[in-house]
Design a protein around this motif. Structure first.
Motif, PDB file in Angstrom:
ATOM      1  N   VAL A   1       0.830  -1.206   0.000  1.00 15.22           N
ATOM      2  CA  VAL A   1       0.000   0.000   0.000  1.00 15.22           C
ATOM      3  C   VAL A   1       0.864   1.256   0.000  1.00 15.22           C
ATOM      4  CG1 VAL A   1      -1.687   1.336   1.340  1.00 15.22           C
ATOM      5  CG2 VAL A   1      -1.953  -1.142   1.120  1.00 15.22           C
ATOM      6  N   ALA A   2       1.963   1.207   0.760  1.00 12.75           N
ATOM      7  CA  ALA A   2       2.810   2.391   0.901  1.00 12.75           C
ATOM      8  C   ALA A   2       3.612   2.690  -0.358  1.00 12.75           C
ATOM      9  CB  ALA A   2       3.760   2.214   2.087  1.00 12.75           C
ATOM     10  N   SER A   3       3.989   1.654  -1.108  1.00 13.48           N
ATOM     11  CA  SER A   3       4.816   1.874  -2.295  1.00 13.48           C
ATOM     12  C   SER A   3       3.950   2.372  -3.443  1.00 13.48           C
ATOM     13  CB  SER A   3       5.545   0.587  -2.687  1.00 13.48           C
ATOM     14  OG  SER A   3       4.631  -0.443  -2.980  1.00 13.48           O
ATOM     15  N   PRO A   4       4.267   3.524  -4.012  1.00 15.86           N
ATOM     16  CA  PRO A   4       3.434   4.108  -5.078  1.00 15.86           C
ATOM     17  C   PRO A   4       3.374   3.215  -6.305  1.00 15.86           C
ATOM     18  CG  PRO A   4       4.949   5.739  -4.176  1.00 15.86           C
ATOM     19  CD  PRO A   4       5.376   4.403  -3.629  1.00 15.86           C
ATOM     20  N   GLY A   5       2.199   3.108  -6.877  1.00 19.54           N
ATOM     21  CA  GLY A   5       1.993   2.311  -8.077  1.00 19.54           C
ATOM     22  C   GLY A   5       0.822   2.881  -8.855  1.00 19.54           C
ATOM     23  N   PRO A   6       0.197   2.066  -9.709  1.00 14.87           N
ATOM     24  CA  PRO A   6      -0.935   2.554 -10.504  1.00 14.87           C
ATOM     25  C   PRO A   6      -2.082   3.108  -9.661  1.00 14.87           C
ATOM     26  CG  PRO A   6      -0.155   0.447 -11.336  1.00 14.87           C
ATOM     27  CD  PRO A   6       0.572   0.687 -10.052  1.00 14.87           C
ATOM     28  N   GLY A   7      -2.332   2.491  -8.503  1.00 16.46           N
ATOM     29  CA  GLY A   7      -3.413   2.965  -7.653  1.00 16.46           C
ATOM     30  C   GLY A   7      -3.175   4.364  -7.137  1.00 16.46           C
ATOM     31  N   VAL A   8      -1.965   4.625  -6.681  1.00 19.17           N
ATOM     32  CA  VAL A   8      -1.630   5.958  -6.170  1.00 19.17           C
ATOM     33  C   VAL A   8      -1.682   6.988  -7.293  1.00 19.17           C
ATOM     34  CG1 VAL A   8       0.172   7.368  -5.111  1.00 19.17           C
ATOM     35  CG2 VAL A   8      -0.255   5.056  -4.267  1.00 19.17           C
ATOM     36  N   ALA A   9      -1.206   6.599  -8.479  1.00 23.75           N
ATOM     37  CA  ALA A   9      -1.258   7.509  -9.617  1.00 23.75           C
ATOM     38  C   ALA A   9      -2.704   7.870  -9.957  1.00 23.75           C
ATOM     39  CB  ALA A   9      -0.566   6.878 -10.826  1.00 23.75           C
TER      40      ALA A   9
ATOM     41  N   LEU B   1     -11.952  -0.145  -8.201  1.00 21.45           N
ATOM     42  CA  LEU B   1     -12.119  -1.580  -7.989  1.00 21.45           C
ATOM     43  C   LEU B   1     -11.489  -2.385  -9.122  1.00 21.45           C
ATOM     44  CD1 LEU B   1     -13.422  -4.053  -6.600  1.00 21.45           C
ATOM     45  CD2 LEU B   1     -15.516  -3.528  -7.877  1.00 21.45           C
ATOM     46  N   LEU B   2     -11.815  -2.027 -10.356  1.00 25.42           N
ATOM     47  CA  LEU B   2     -11.300  -2.768 -11.503  1.00 25.42           C
ATOM     48  C   LEU B   2      -9.797  -2.604 -11.643  1.00 25.42           C
ATOM     49  CD1 LEU B   2     -14.109  -2.081 -14.148  1.00 25.42           C
ATOM     50  CD2 LEU B   2     -13.741  -4.135 -12.762  1.00 25.42           C
ATOM     51  N   LEU B   3      -9.299  -1.415 -11.323  1.00 24.64           N
ATOM     52  CA  LEU B   3      -7.845  -1.214 -11.391  1.00 24.64           C
ATOM     53  C   LEU B   3      -7.128  -2.164 -10.450  1.00 24.64           C
ATOM     54  CD1 LEU B   3      -5.364   0.569 -12.333  1.00 24.64           C
ATOM     55  CD2 LEU B   3      -5.724   1.816 -10.208  1.00 24.64           C
ATOM     56  N   GLN B   4      -7.635  -2.282  -9.226  1.00 25.49           N
ATOM     57  CA  GLN B   4      -6.977  -3.131  -8.241  1.00 25.49           C
ATOM     58  C   GLN B   4      -7.056  -4.599  -8.605  1.00 25.49           C
ATOM     59  OE1 GLN B   4      -4.996  -2.191  -6.157  1.00 25.49           O
ATOM     60  NE2 GLN B   4      -4.900  -3.487  -4.349  1.00 25.49           N
ATOM     61  N   LEU B   5      -8.206  -5.034  -9.100  1.00 25.22           N
ATOM     62  CA  LEU B   5      -8.382  -6.446  -9.443  1.00 25.22           C
ATOM     63  C   LEU B   5      -7.523  -6.867 -10.630  1.00 25.22           C
ATOM     64  CD1 LEU B   5     -12.244  -6.860  -9.023  1.00 25.22           C
ATOM     65  CD2 LEU B   5     -10.444  -7.683  -7.486  1.00 25.22           C
TER      66      LEU B   5
END
Length: 212
Positions: A23-31, A124-128
């Motif tokens: 969760v802490a490491s930036p990725g597509p979700g954080v972007a 939701l779809l991004l995470q899955l």
């Protein structure tokens, strides 16, 4: 109650520690959260973080029910996934150290105006479908946090995963809505990535040497 806490708490702790780093490491979700924060505001950023967290709960449930069952039935699969998890964690550690040496700015994802329901569904779809999240859950599966656990323990584990994801991503939603924080965060990226690299190396070592 205390019996299952004593039995499963070590696995929960190890799994949640890996999840916290994910969760802490930036990725597509954080972007994506940053994109909604900049273009649509804090509420949209929070709704996207809620969608991501529900997706995290779905991945947690799928991991405990699918991969966990396979690991119990196929003896060599546990070792294979453990090796894959160790290799991937070491690769993430190497990537984190590379970013610590030359930290990149967080890139704002391009998002378009949409309803709050669609914002939630987008998260939701991004995470899955997020490869980073999926591989992190493969790594988490190697610690066997809920292996052979009753339904109540599995439900508790999934709820905890949801809570950790929501706490972290909602914090991103609130903080990244503030321009001064985004500037401060970029300045602190070097130390954040270095700390993540050290922790991931430690987790990889524990997975490699754990004989349980």
């Amino acid at each position: 109650m205390m019996d299952w806490l004593v039995l499963y708490l070590p696995g929960f702790t190890a799994a949640y520690a890996i999840l916290a780093v994910a969760v802490a490491s930036p990725g597509p979700g954080v972007a994506m959260i940053l994109g909604f924060a900049v273009s649509e505001g804090r509420w949209a950023a929070f709704m996207s973080s809620l969608g991501i967290s529900v997706g995290t709960a779905g991945l947690a449930l799928a991991t405990t029910q699918g991969l966990g069952l396979l690991m119990q039935q196929v003896a060599w699969l546990s070792s294979a996934i453990r090796i894959a998890g160790v290799c991937y964690l070491l690769w993430l550690a190497f990537t984190a150290w590379s970013k610590a040496i030359r930290p990149p700015d967080v890139v704002v994802a391009r998002v378009r105006a949409m309803s709050m329901g669609r914002v939630f569904l987008t998260g939701l779809l991004l995470q899955l479908t997020n490869p980073k999240a999926i591989v992190f859950w493969l790594a988490i599966s190697t610690v066997g946090a809920t292996q052979g656990a009753p339904a109540a323990v599995v439900a508790t584990f999934v709820a905890g995963a949801f809570a950790i994801s929501l706490a972290g991503h909602a914090a991103y939603a609130v903080l990244l809505s503030s321009s001064p924080f985004r500037v401060a965060y970029n300045h602190a990226r070097r130390w954040i990535e270095a700390s993540i690299g050290v922790f991931l190396t430690y987790v990889a070592f524990r997975l490699a040497t754990d004989r349980s």
